[in-house]
Design a protein around this motif. Structure first.
Motif, PDB file in Angstrom:
ATOM      1  N   ALA A  11       0.848  -0.972   0.274  1.00 35.10           N
ATOM      2  CA  ALA A  11      -0.088   0.135  -0.064  1.00 35.10           C
ATOM      3  C   ALA A  11       0.596   1.090  -0.223  1.00 35.10           C
ATOM      4  O   ALA A  11       0.647   2.449  -0.680  1.00 35.10           O
ATOM      5  CB  ALA A  11      -1.112   0.083   1.228  1.00 35.10           C
ATOM      6  N   GLY A  12       1.717   1.214   0.743  1.00 36.18           N
ATOM      7  CA  GLY A  12       3.289   2.004   0.644  1.00 36.18           C
ATOM      8  C   GLY A  12       3.478   2.807  -0.957  1.00 36.18           C
ATOM      9  O   GLY A  12       3.595   3.828  -1.466  1.00 36.18           O
ATOM     10  N   LEU A  13       3.852   1.232  -1.560  1.00 36.18           N
ATOM     11  CA  LEU A  13       4.959   1.805  -2.179  1.00 36.18           C
ATOM     12  C   LEU A  13       3.326   2.426  -3.604  1.00 36.18           C
ATOM     13  O   LEU A  13       3.697   2.995  -4.146  1.00 36.18           O
ATOM     14  CB  LEU A  13       5.293  -0.092  -2.943  1.00 36.18           C
ATOM     15  CG  LEU A  13       6.521  -0.185  -2.118  1.00 36.18           C
ATOM     16  CD1 LEU A  13       6.865  -1.529  -2.782  1.00 36.18           C
ATOM     17  CD2 LEU A  13       7.507   1.234  -2.407  1.00 36.18           C
ATOM     18  N   LEU A  14       2.100   1.444  -3.480  1.00 36.23           N
ATOM     19  CA  LEU A  14       1.597   1.930  -5.030  1.00 36.23           C
ATOM     20  C   LEU A  14       1.243   3.584  -3.987  1.00 36.23           C
ATOM     21  O   LEU A  14       0.545   4.473  -5.475  1.00 36.23           O
ATOM     22  CB  LEU A  14       0.308   1.459  -4.355  1.00 36.23           C
ATOM     23  CG  LEU A  14      -0.237   0.086  -5.121  1.00 36.23           C
ATOM     24  CD1 LEU A  14      -0.938  -0.864  -4.458  1.00 36.23           C
ATOM     25  CD2 LEU A  14       0.373   0.068  -6.453  1.00 36.23           C
ATOM     26  N   ASP A  19      -4.611   6.695  -3.779  1.00 32.24           N
ATOM     27  CA  ASP A  19      -4.810   8.114  -2.926  1.00 32.24           C
ATOM     28  C   ASP A  19      -4.774   7.831  -1.494  1.00 32.24           C
ATOM     29  O   ASP A  19      -3.942   8.213  -0.798  1.00 32.24           O
ATOM     30  CB  ASP A  19      -6.232   8.247  -2.673  1.00 32.24           C
ATOM     31  CG  ASP A  19      -7.145   7.980  -2.329  1.00 32.24           C
ATOM     32  OD1 ASP A  19      -6.980   6.358  -1.909  1.00 32.24           O
ATOM     33  OD2 ASP A  19      -8.731   7.639  -2.516  1.00 32.24           O
ATOM     34  N   ASP A  20      -4.778   6.284  -0.961  1.00 31.16           N
ATOM     35  CA  ASP A  20      -5.279   6.387   0.808  1.00 31.16           C
ATOM     36  C   ASP A  20      -4.617   4.924   0.906  1.00 31.16           C
ATOM     37  O   ASP A  20      -5.608   4.234   0.185  1.00 31.16           O
ATOM     38  CB  ASP A  20      -6.049   6.750   1.772  1.00 31.16           C
ATOM     39  CG  ASP A  20      -6.028   7.020   2.999  1.00 31.16           C
ATOM     40  OD1 ASP A  20      -5.373   6.562   3.664  1.00 31.16           O
ATOM     41  OD2 ASP A  20      -6.286   7.910   3.432  1.00 31.16           O
ATOM     42  N   VAL A  21      -3.243   4.787   1.620  1.00 29.31           N
ATOM     43  CA  VAL A  21      -2.871   3.449   2.359  1.00 29.31           C
ATOM     44  C   VAL A  21      -4.288   2.414   2.475  1.00 29.31           C
ATOM     45  O   VAL A  21      -4.552   2.026   2.459  1.00 29.31           O
ATOM     46  CB  VAL A  21      -1.661   3.308   2.880  1.00 29.31           C
ATOM     47  CG1 VAL A  21      -0.434   4.067   2.697  1.00 29.31           C
ATOM     48  CG2 VAL A  21      -2.244   4.302   4.649  1.00 29.31           C
ATOM     49  N   GLU A  22      -5.278   3.336   3.449  1.00 27.56           N
ATOM     50  CA  GLU A  22      -6.367   2.851   3.818  1.00 27.56           C
ATOM     51  C   GLU A  22      -7.775   1.906   2.592  1.00 27.56           C
ATOM     52  O   GLU A  22      -8.184   0.850   2.912  1.00 27.56           O
ATOM     53  CB  GLU A  22      -7.687   3.733   4.274  1.00 27.56           C
ATOM     54  CG  GLU A  22      -6.900   4.278   6.389  1.00 27.56           C
ATOM     55  CD  GLU A  22      -6.281   2.415   6.701  1.00 27.56           C
ATOM     56  OE1 GLU A  22      -7.099   1.357   7.579  1.00 27.56           O
ATOM     57  OE2 GLU A  22      -5.018   3.138   7.105  1.00 27.56           O
TER      58      GLU A  22
END
Length: 420
Positions: A319-322, A329-332
């Motif tokens: 998620a952080g890499l994306l 837009d948001d790791v969540e």
């Protein structure tokens, strides 16, 4: 697997069983497909893990007395020249004894009477059965049918679930299992790289599958470890796709989730590549995120790590890499692009039925699976490898299969030359 492997598995199981108990296991029965045709038979993996006997309608009966002594017996289909003429040669008593290490051999027709005699003698209080169901809707197995009979005919027996004990044994792989898995990894690699080399725009999914099946067929009759998942384009967004009817068009990613098996041990490896042999900018961006996430996991997995953290860290790190790449837009909201978990155990089953461990321990083998599905870009793939936990860290058993962009593109440039 040699006889000592199966003898050792049974000894470890007996050590967990209560005194004054009986253990009954079944290899399973054929399932009718239509008219006089049956589906290919698949021996119950717990039965196979404990006996080494691969065949239908076999039974195993063990008794443990009050002093911890054990006697065991296997029940086979009897020799039948006419039946064997039609459906193949049956396991003979001397062969069963040599494969399993069980000295007492009987025939299936005698199993019920033998069980009744033991139960009725009054020396046994517990009956261990393999009562596993993946779903409550699953069909009854011979063990479930025996459970029903025991409830009415032998209500004094306390039913114990042997599956819970066997799961515990299967969680940790032995050295002979790991060697078999390494060979299965080499075979899987050959199948995947053959597909990469054959890949071209316009190729149908069933043609990729034919290439993979052909390579595996050079190593034995067993075929793939599970129904191969091979897809292209929009079909990549069905996680367990196996229709093989689609066509890889120029610009499409090819997704494969495949595995071989050797000596009953299985692999589960996924790679994604552009059918034309060259990643475009968006494909490269997403694949590099998956690869970096996978590499990160192989750097941090070690004994003592909570098993749940494998899935959790895969999602967090990816998620952080994306997000950093401007994709998310948001790791969540990572669930928009990551649709499934990232780890399951592998062994005698490709989704191995083991005791779900709270923490990772040496000689566990499970998948590190990073899937990214970006429907708006038409890109879906997963990068899945088999992770062996070592004393100090872990090893990527499937690292032999090309996994970096450079390795994959270089492999695809080599071209496919079928072996005739």
């Amino acid at each position: 697997m040699k006889k000592d492997f199966f003898l050792g598995n049974r000894d470890r199981l007996y050590g967990q069983m209560k005194d004054n108990s009986l253990l009954v296991l079944f290899s399973g029965t054929e399932i009718r497909k239509t008219n006089d045709e049956f589906y290919p038979f698949y021996t119950n993996r717990d039965f196979l893990y404990l006996t080494g006997l691969d065949g239908r309608e076999l039974a195993f009966l063990a008794r443990k007395d009050g002093q911890g002594r054990v006697e065991e017996k296997v029940f086979l289909l009897p020799p039948d020249l006419m039946a064997e003429r039609w459906t193949g040669r049956r396991i003979k008593p001397d062969e069963a004894a040599e494969l399993s290490g069980v000295r007492q051999i009987g025939f299936a027709a005698d199993f019920e009477a033998e069980l009744h005699r033991l139960v009725s003698c009054g020396n046994y209080e517990h009956l261990y059965l393999d009562l596993y169901r993946a779903s409550p809707a699953d069909r009854d197995t011979p063990a479930h049918r025996l459970l029903e009979r025991a409830a009415s005919d032998y209500p004094f027996l306390r039913i114990e679930n042997a599956n819970a004990l066997i799961r515990r044994l299967r969680t940790i792989k032995q050295s002979c299992e790991l060697e078999a898995m390494r060979q299965a990894e080499r075979i899987t690699c050959e199948g995947i790289t053959a597909m990469m080399k054959a890949s071209r725009p316009g190729m149908y999914e069933y043609q990729y599958k034919a290439v993979f099946d052909y390579v595996l067929g050079q190593y034995g009759p067993q075929g793939p470890a599970f129904p191969s998942i091979i897809s292209a384009g929009k079909n990549n967004f069905c996680i367990h796709y196996n229709a093989y009817t689609g066509q890889a068009l120029d610009g499409d990613m090819v997704l494969n989730d495949v595995g071989a098996w050797h000596d009953y041990l299985m692999t589960d490896v996924s790679r994604g590549w552009p059918c034309g042999g060259k990643y475009n900018e968006r494909q490269r961006l997403l694949y590099e995120c998956a690869l970096a996430t996978s590499n990160h996991m192989f750097q941090i997995i070690k004994p003592g790590m909570p098993m749940a953290e494998v899935d959790g860290e895969i999602r967090r790190y990816n998620a952080g890499l994306l997000k950093d790449a401007g994709v998310l837009d948001d790791v969540e909201n990572v669930g928009k692009y990551m649709w499934h978990g990232g780890a399951h155990h592998v062994g005698f089953d490709v989704h191995d039925v083991v005791e779900a461990p709270e923490v990772i321990a040496p000689n566990m083998v499970f998948c590190v699976d990073v899937g990214i599905y970006h429907e708006d870009w038409g890109i879906g793939f997963r990068l899945e490898d088999n992770c062996l936990v070592t004393e100090a860290g872990c090893e990527n058993l499937s690292a032999v299969t090309p996994r970096t962009i450079e390795e994959i593109e270089d492999t695809m440039r080599q071209g496919f030359v079928p072996v005739l």
